[in-house]
Design an enzyme around this catalytic site. Structure first.
Site, mmCIF file in Angstrom:
data_model
loop_
_atom_site.group_PDB
_atom_site.id
_atom_site.type_symbol
_atom_site.label_atom_id
_atom_site.label_comp_id
_atom_site.label_asym_id
_atom_site.label_seq_id
_atom_site.Cartn_x
_atom_site.Cartn_y
_atom_site.Cartn_z
ATOM 1 N N ASP A 100 64.389 15.143 62.716
ATOM 2 C CA ASP A 100 64.752 16.345 63.464
ATOM 3 C C ASP A 100 64.181 17.594 62.789
ATOM 4 O O ASP A 100 64.020 17.619 61.571
ATOM 5 C CB ASP A 100 66.288 16.416 63.535
ATOM 6 C CG ASP A 100 66.767 17.311 64.658
ATOM 7 O OD1 ASP A 100 65.932 17.807 65.438
ATOM 8 O OD2 ASP A 100 67.989 17.529 64.744
ATOM 9 N N HIS A 114 55.530 18.573 65.928
ATOM 10 C CA HIS A 114 55.504 17.123 66.185
ATOM 11 C C HIS A 114 54.251 16.500 65.562
ATOM 12 O O HIS A 114 54.275 15.392 65.046
ATOM 13 C CB HIS A 114 55.512 16.831 67.686
ATOM 14 C CG HIS A 114 56.748 17.343 68.372
ATOM 15 N ND1 HIS A 114 58.000 17.202 67.844
ATOM 16 C CD2 HIS A 114 56.922 17.983 69.557
ATOM 17 C CE1 HIS A 114 58.893 17.741 68.654
ATOM 18 N NE2 HIS A 114 58.265 18.217 69.697
ATOM 19 N N LEU A 153 56.881 -4.336 55.869
ATOM 20 C CA LEU A 153 57.923 -3.513 56.501
ATOM 21 C C LEU A 153 57.774 -3.475 58.027
ATOM 22 O O LEU A 153 56.657 -3.404 58.541
ATOM 23 C CB LEU A 153 57.827 -2.091 55.924
ATOM 24 C CG LEU A 153 58.720 -1.009 56.512
ATOM 25 C CD1 LEU A 153 59.190 -0.070 55.400
ATOM 26 C CD2 LEU A 153 58.019 -0.184 57.570
HETATM 27 C C1 FPP Z 1 62.801 16.279 66.819
HETATM 28 O O1 FPP Z 1 62.464 17.600 66.505
HETATM 29 C C2 FPP Z 1 61.616 15.442 66.982
HETATM 30 C C3 FPP Z 1 61.212 14.815 68.143
HETATM 31 C C4 FPP Z 1 61.962 14.893 69.401
HETATM 32 C C5 FPP Z 1 59.958 14.013 68.194
HETATM 33 C C6 FPP Z 1 59.688 13.280 66.919
HETATM 34 C C7 FPP Z 1 58.435 12.530 66.970
HETATM 35 C C8 FPP Z 1 57.612 12.382 65.913
HETATM 36 C C9 FPP Z 1 57.848 12.957 64.566
HETATM 37 C C10 FPP Z 1 56.412 11.548 66.018
HETATM 38 C C11 FPP Z 1 56.713 10.201 66.510
HETATM 39 C C12 FPP Z 1 55.535 9.389 66.540
HETATM 40 C C13 FPP Z 1 55.235 8.526 67.521
HETATM 41 C C14 FPP Z 1 54.048 7.680 67.371
HETATM 42 C C15 FPP Z 1 56.043 8.433 68.760
HETATM 43 P P1 FPP Z 1 62.891 18.731 67.510
HETATM 44 O O2 FPP Z 1 61.790 18.956 68.482
HETATM 45 O O3 FPP Z 1 64.213 18.375 68.119
HETATM 46 O O4 FPP Z 1 63.021 19.959 66.554
HETATM 47 P P2 FPP Z 1 64.046 21.178 66.700
HETATM 48 O O5 FPP Z 1 65.423 20.579 66.571
HETATM 49 O O6 FPP Z 1 63.689 22.063 65.548
HETATM 50 O O7 FPP Z 1 63.802 21.807 68.025
#
Ligand code: FPP
Length: 249
Positions: A25, A42, A136
């Site tokens: 997050d 992201h 893993l």
């Molecule tokens: C949360 O941060 C993150 C997500 C919803 C997406 C996470 C995805 C990745 C790190 C990459 C995953 C990789 C693959 C291959 C699918 P947020 O957007 O909720 O952040 P905020 O709370 O600050 O708004």
């Protein structure tokens, strides 16, 4: 006992959690702090995921389940959804070769049939390419929601009772676990020993509600794109401190 070189010191870890769940997050906030669009968070978050996966694999972690997209995330702006859905495509080209070299096996849980076609194809290709790897398991929770998972399990069990394949008395905790999406994981590692959530939120947000019944929880204010090798090692050291029995059995 496990020795691993951290950024500044050698760390000894006695007890490596076999299954770690991560709620990644804070990507949006990380980008906003840098006056960049949310999606940049992201993108950098994927680098963090790669670094943490390799570190976990070196430590001897067996399963890493990462919450990449929840069923609630569909309410985000369409542009952001499109970007996130394209991440697996980029992930496949950029990261899978190194993961493959480290014997990482990629799997997924969630309502993946409802993902866009290209997203699902990229994920399936990663699963297929790494199918024989023995290291893993990097388990992506994509379009995953824990209550939906349990609801679906109850529906399937009810149907099996109706079809006389099961008696109500057969319904045990073990049986229910067999109807959950984590049933493909090795039996001993289905439930996370340790769950990490970054960015300071103190919730599990529908992530593995059944499987987390006995998990140790770790919350850190660090935003996901900054959660790298050193932060991960710190978290696992904390898990070790909680497991010190101070001479007791
Ligand atoms: C949360 O941060 C993150 C997500 C919803 C997406 C996470 C995805 C990745 C790190 C990459 C995953 C990789 C693959 C291959 C699918 P947020 O957007 O909720 O952040 P905020 O709370 O600050 O708004």
């Amino acid at each position: 006992m496990f020795g691993i070189i951290g950024k500044t010191k050698k760390v000894t870890i006695d007890k490596v959690p076999k299954h770690i769940g991560i709620i990644m997050d804070g990507n949006g906030r990380w980008a906003k702090k840098r006056l960049k669009p949310r999606v940049f968070g992201h993108k950098v978050g994927m680098d963090a995921l790669q670094e943490v996966t390799i570190t976990a694999s070196q430590m001897g972690v067996k399963v890493l389940t990462v919450y990449a997209f929840s069923t609630e995330n569909w309410s985000r702006p369409q542009d952001e959804i499109n970007f996130i859905m394209n991440l697996p495509v980029e992930f496949f080209d950029k990261f899978v070769p190194e993961l493959d070299k480290n014997k990482v096996r990629i799997q997924m849980i969630g309502e993946t049939r409802r993902l866009p076609k290209e997203t699902l194809e990229a994920l399936n290709a990663a699963v297929e390419q790494t199918r024989r790897n023995t290291g893993l398991i990097l388990n992506f929770a994509l379009n995953y929601g824990g209550r939906a998972e349990i609801t679906n399990a109850v529906r399937l069990i009810a149907q099996d009772v109706l079809d006389a394949k099961l008696n109500p008395d057969d319904v045990t905790e073990d049986l229910i676990a067999n109807y959950l999406m984590t049933d493909h994981l090795p039996y001993l590692y289905r439930d996370p020993d340790f769950i990490i959530r970054t960015s300071g939120e103190l919730r599990l947000s529908n992530f593995l509600p059944w499987q987390s019944a006995y998990s140790e929880l770790y919350f850190t204010p660090v935003l996901w794109p900054d959660f790298r090798r050193a932060e991960f090692i710190k978290a696992v050291e904390e898990y070790n401190r909680r497991h010190r029995r101070f001479g007791a059995i």
